[in-house]
Design an enzyme around this catalytic site. Structure first.
Site, mmCIF file in Angstrom:
data_model
loop_
_atom_site.group_PDB
_atom_site.id
_atom_site.type_symbol
_atom_site.label_atom_id
_atom_site.label_comp_id
_atom_site.label_asym_id
_atom_site.label_seq_id
_atom_site.Cartn_x
_atom_site.Cartn_y
_atom_site.Cartn_z
ATOM 1 C CB THR A 19 29.037 42.600 41.134
ATOM 2 O OG1 THR A 19 29.896 41.488 41.494
ATOM 3 C CG2 THR A 19 27.435 42.519 42.045
ATOM 4 C CG ASP A 20 31.050 47.236 39.144
ATOM 5 O OD1 ASP A 20 31.129 46.963 40.337
ATOM 6 O OD2 ASP A 20 30.607 48.492 38.852
ATOM 7 C CG HIS A 21 37.441 45.828 40.707
ATOM 8 N ND1 HIS A 21 38.056 44.512 41.003
ATOM 9 C CD2 HIS A 21 37.950 46.685 41.261
ATOM 10 C CE1 HIS A 21 39.051 44.834 41.637
ATOM 11 N NE2 HIS A 21 38.914 46.195 42.131
ATOM 12 N N GLY A 22 33.616 46.716 41.790
ATOM 13 C CA GLY A 22 33.246 47.531 43.159
ATOM 14 C C GLY A 22 32.289 46.656 43.819
ATOM 15 C CB VAL A 24 27.694 48.315 42.673
ATOM 16 C CG1 VAL A 24 28.150 48.908 43.960
ATOM 17 C CG2 VAL A 24 28.566 48.547 41.588
#
Length: 140
Positions: A19-22, A24
């Site tokens: 996932t990324d920082h968000g 997702v």
């Protein structure tokens, strides 16, 4: 060598590293998930990529990929990746792949792979028995 089904189904869990920082799934990771599903599709039919590279001395590379994103996958989702071959020639196969979580469609893609000779990296005919082991899907 395995199932006669035209479609293969593979599941993978989304880990934090995907996932990324968000929270997702990072867009490039969908290609990784699809790669795993194609590898497992071959394995279901009794073909291991490392064995193919040794004898008959071939491997597959992605020539083209087109992805269509609809909704995000999130940390800890259990993804289902459906894969089917929608076109094949003596040297290439086109896979249609769909990624979903539960019944929600997240991403689909068409990936074209070509067969190369391991030593020269030149196009090579896919062994007939391997090509025949994978029926075309009429409705991927």
């Amino acid at each position: 060598m395995g199932s006669d089904a035209a479609e293969s189904v593979f599941q993978v869990r989304v880990y934090y590293e995907d996932t990324d920082h968000g929270g997702v799934v990072y867009h490039a990771n969908y290609l990784r998930f699809m790669e795993r599903a194609r590898t497992e599709m071959l394995r279901e039919k009794g073909y291991e990529l490392d064995a193919l590279e040794r004898d008959p001395g071939i491997f597959f590379v992605v020539r083209r990929a087109h992805l269509d994103f609809r909704a995000p996958a999130r940390f800890n989702d259990l993804l289902q990746i459906k894969s089917a071959i929608i076109h094949k020639t003596p040297v290439r196969m086109n896979f249609q792949q769909h990624i979903s979580v539960k019944e929600k469609h997240l991403c689909s893609g068409e990936v074209e792979v070509v067969c190369l000779e391991a030593e020269t990296f030149r196009p090579h005919v896919i062994p007939a028995e391997l090509l025949q082991a994978f029926p075309l899907s009429v409705h991927p």
